[in-house]
Design a protein around this motif. Structure first.
Motif, PDB file in Angstrom:
ATOM      1  N   LYS A 341      69.503  -3.578 -13.158  1.00  0.00           N
ATOM      2  CA  LYS A 341      68.069  -3.142 -12.644  1.00  0.00           C
ATOM      3  C   LYS A 341      67.529  -3.550 -12.987  1.00  0.00           C
ATOM      4  CE  LYS A 341      66.963   0.472 -10.031  1.00  0.00           C
ATOM      5  NZ  LYS A 341      66.415   1.980  -9.653  1.00  0.00           N
ATOM      6  N   LEU A 361      63.487  -8.781  -6.000  1.00  0.00           N
ATOM      7  CA  LEU A 361      63.848  -8.462  -6.562  1.00  0.00           C
ATOM      8  C   LEU A 361      63.998  -7.488  -7.107  1.00  0.00           C
ATOM      9  CD1 LEU A 361      66.099 -11.493  -7.397  1.00  0.00           C
ATOM     10  CD2 LEU A 361      66.423 -10.525  -5.351  1.00  0.00           C
ATOM     11  N   SER A 363      63.658  -3.501  -7.916  1.00  0.00           N
ATOM     12  CA  SER A 363      64.646  -2.644  -7.588  1.00  0.00           C
ATOM     13  C   SER A 363      66.181  -3.064  -6.944  1.00  0.00           C
ATOM     14  CB  SER A 363      64.396  -2.081  -6.102  1.00  0.00           C
ATOM     15  OG  SER A 363      62.820  -1.698  -6.762  1.00  0.00           O
ATOM     16  N   CYS A 364      66.387  -4.019  -6.800  1.00  0.00           N
ATOM     17  CA  CYS A 364      67.836  -5.134  -6.786  1.00  0.00           C
ATOM     18  C   CYS A 364      68.540  -4.731  -7.845  1.00  0.00           C
ATOM     19  CB  CYS A 364      67.833  -6.139  -6.181  1.00  0.00           C
ATOM     20  SG  CYS A 364      66.921  -5.956  -4.752  1.00  0.00           S
ATOM     21  N   TYR A 365      70.285  -5.198  -8.001  1.00  0.00           N
ATOM     22  CA  TYR A 365      71.127  -5.310  -9.290  1.00  0.00           C
ATOM     23  C   TYR A 365      71.515  -6.899  -8.814  1.00  0.00           C
ATOM     24  CZ  TYR A 365      71.278  -0.825  -9.427  1.00  0.00           C
ATOM     25  OH  TYR A 365      71.059   1.265 -10.026  1.00  0.00           O
ATOM     26  N   VAL A 366      71.402  -7.502 -10.176  1.00  0.00           N
ATOM     27  CA  VAL A 366      71.941  -9.011 -10.252  1.00  0.00           C
ATOM     28  C   VAL A 366      72.761  -9.238 -11.480  1.00  0.00           C
ATOM     29  CG1 VAL A 366      69.065  -9.874  -9.743  1.00  0.00           C
ATOM     30  CG2 VAL A 366      69.662  -9.094 -11.797  1.00  0.00           C
ATOM     31  N   HIS A 379      72.163 -13.135  -7.595  1.00  0.00           N
ATOM     32  CA  HIS A 379      72.382 -12.156  -7.127  1.00  0.00           C
ATOM     33  C   HIS A 379      72.965 -12.520  -5.537  1.00  0.00           C
ATOM     34  CE1 HIS A 379      70.268  -9.241  -4.772  1.00  0.00           C
ATOM     35  NE2 HIS A 379      69.675  -9.085  -3.976  1.00  0.00           N
ATOM     36  N   LYS A 380      73.822 -11.519  -5.396  1.00  0.00           N
ATOM     37  CA  LYS A 380      75.116 -12.024  -4.183  1.00  0.00           C
ATOM     38  C   LYS A 380      75.540 -13.346  -4.012  1.00  0.00           C
ATOM     39  CE  LYS A 380      71.551  -8.826  -0.628  1.00  0.00           C
ATOM     40  NZ  LYS A 380      71.529  -8.917   0.523  1.00  0.00           N
TER      41      LYS A 380
END
Length: 528
Positions: A341, A361, A363-366, A379-380
């Motif tokens: 995260k 990004l 708080s996003c999960y990478v 990411h994605k």
């Protein structure tokens, strides 16, 4: 029912009729040839005569048709006892799967349910096993050249000794076999963990000089993350390796070793041909063991087949080698994948080191792809950045393009930036900036003063700030509060104080009431 005659196989019955009518042999001669009793020959000849059959058989009926013609006249022949109320064998198999349930118990329950229609326990078992054999239908697969490579670890291990003859560890034996030619590769590894597993796969590809279209491993954790029967999920690192070599992964079904029968057979062959020959050897290093295994693998691949011409190597060279996919230009570098995260400081923590990502990004999960030298962050499914791996724990690696504008300005700020900005405002501002920068105050205090001037320029315009700086310099004040006060009270809009002071020259009066320094010296002497 008491048996008076043995049931004869229809093939023997045909031969019996031919020998008697065409060869004109006696009953005893026919019995000796067919390995049956003379009375059985006589019994069946009577039945054939009563059935009106002559040689050659005109219609040439099949076995069931011949049996239907002859059997009605075989009155003393023991009939096959058919089951009445045949058990539900599928239900029997399901019941046996439960703990503690036996065929004896199920037979007793069957007898209770069917009363007088029961039969012996041995017959019950024979019928169940006969049914069970019909359920295990096997399909023989013919593997195309270059299509599949079967991969597994042998069950046996080889101990590696230390200098004091104690066992350091037990080496695992990795093997890969090509489906078409059965060409074998074997290698000893320290463990079955991911780095050893992937490294052994790569060594197998290089040994074969190419890659099969499909890899068929077992369901060990280093290869398969989720061993779903219909949609298995490969380990990310193993899948990344397969992508690098242009191949695919389809593991064998759990508890279905026949899905990779070639690998299972090769395991057996390797254990007998290689490991059995190593049982009296002591190895003190993995390299020494692999050197010996390499020699035995070459001999195994060159060994002629017993039931067909050629050898594993000859089939490989003639048919399979050209069907394999070419190796890529560079060897795969093992990568570890980790999902993390993004922290509030737009950095991710990997192995106790911190690497920046674009600040939006947070708080996003990478997903991080980690090799020995680089770390790629995705990411994605999109690669967003990469960093050089640092070895010192706690190190923070930050790229300017990942930072917000204000953070980037703070990081790259210095006195030259301040002076350049002040020079764009005007001479009054640059003079104040130079005097501030020439002092010995801390860099951060100068930075704060710069931010203060920028906020005033934004609030009151750059022209008014320039006027305020001229007035503050005229009164000899370099403080932010002075500039803020001048602007808030609109003193900057009045004529510049420096011009007024320069045009006014006060003249001191000369008379006896003005005392100088001598006056005070005289007073001190009188007091003494």
């Amino acid at each position: 029912q008491i048996m008076t005659q043995q049931r004869l196989h229809m093939k023997k019955l045909r031969e019996l009729i031919r020998l008697k009518n065409e060869a004109h042999l006696t009953n005893r001669q026919v019995a000796a040839i067919l390995n049956i009793s003379a009375s059985t020959v006589s019994y069946y000849l009577r039945a054939v005569t009563q059935a009106g059959l002559n040689w050659p058989l005109a219609a040439s009926p099949h076995d069931d048709g011949l049996m239907a013609m002859v059997e009605p006249f075989c009155v003393n022949l023991r009939k096959t006892k058919k089951l009445k109320d045949t058990p539900n064998w599928e239900h029997i198999r399901q019941e046996l799967a439960q703990k503690g349930v036996t065929l004896q118990l199920l037979y007793e329950e069957y007898v209770e349910q069917n009363g007088s229609h029961n039969f012996s326990y041995s017959h019950f078992c024979r019928e169940y096993k006969k049914w069970l054999n019909t359920q295990d239908i096997r399909m023989r697969l013919n593997h195309e050249y270059g299509d599949k490579s079967f991969i597994d670890f042998a069950g046996q291990t080889v101990p590696i000794y230390a200098k004091d003859n104690t066992v350091q560890f037990k080496a695992q034996i990795f093997l890969a076999v090509l489906g078409g030619s059965q060409y074998v590769f074997a290698k000893a590894t320290i463990s079955q963990k991911l780095p050893d597993w992937v490294g052994a796969n790569i060594d197998a590809f290089e040994f074969f000089g190419g890659v099969a279209s499909l890899l068929v491993p077992d369901n060990l954790k280093s290869a398969i993350k989720d061993s779903c029967k219909y949609d298995p999920v490969s380990n990310p690192t193993y899948a990344d390796m397969a992508l690098h070599y242009g191949t695919e992964i389809l593991p064998a079904r759990s508890f279905k070793p026949k899905d990779k029968a070639s690998a299972e057979n090769s395991v057996l062959i390797v254990e007998r041909w290689i490991l059995a020959r190593l049982r009296k050897h002591k190895f003190y290093s993995l390299r020494a063991l692999n050197n010996k295994i390499k020699e035995l693998v070459i001999a195994l691949n060159n060994k002629p087949f017993q039931k067909k011409s050629g050898s594993r190597r000859s089939l490989f060279v003639e048919h399979e080698q050209a069907k394999l996919k070419l190796l890529p230009t560079h060897r795969y570098e093992i990568a570890i994948f980790k999902t993390v995260k993004v922290q509030n400081d737009y950095h991710v923590c990997v192995n106790n080191c911190f690497y920046s990502v674009p600040y939006h990004l947070i708080s996003c999960y990478v997903e991080c792809r980690i090799t020995n030298n680089t770390i790629e962050i995705m990411h994605k499914g999109q690669r967003i950045t990469s960093h050089v791996v640092v070895k010192i724990k706690g190190t923070r690696t930050t790229l300017d393009q990942h930072m917000p504008t204000n953070h980037r300005e703070h990081k790259n700020w210095n006195k030259d930036v301040f002076l350049s900005w002040a020079n764009d405002i005007g001479p009054g501002t640059i003079n104040i900036a130079k005097e501030i920068c020439s002092t010995n105050i801390h860099r951060d205090r100068i930075y704060r003063f710069h931010l203060g001037l920028k906020s005033l320029a934004k609030k009151y315009t750059a022209q008014r700030l320039e006027s305020a700086c001229l007035r503050a310099r005229a009164i000899g004040s370099l403080e932010y509060k002075t500039l803020s006060s001048i602007l808030s009270k609109k003193l900057d809009l009045q004529p510049c104080l420096e011009v007024v002071v320069s045009s006014y020259r006060p003249q001191l009066a000369s008379h006896h009431n003005i005392r100088g320094k001598n006056y005070f010296t005289q007073q001190l002497q009188e007091n003494d």
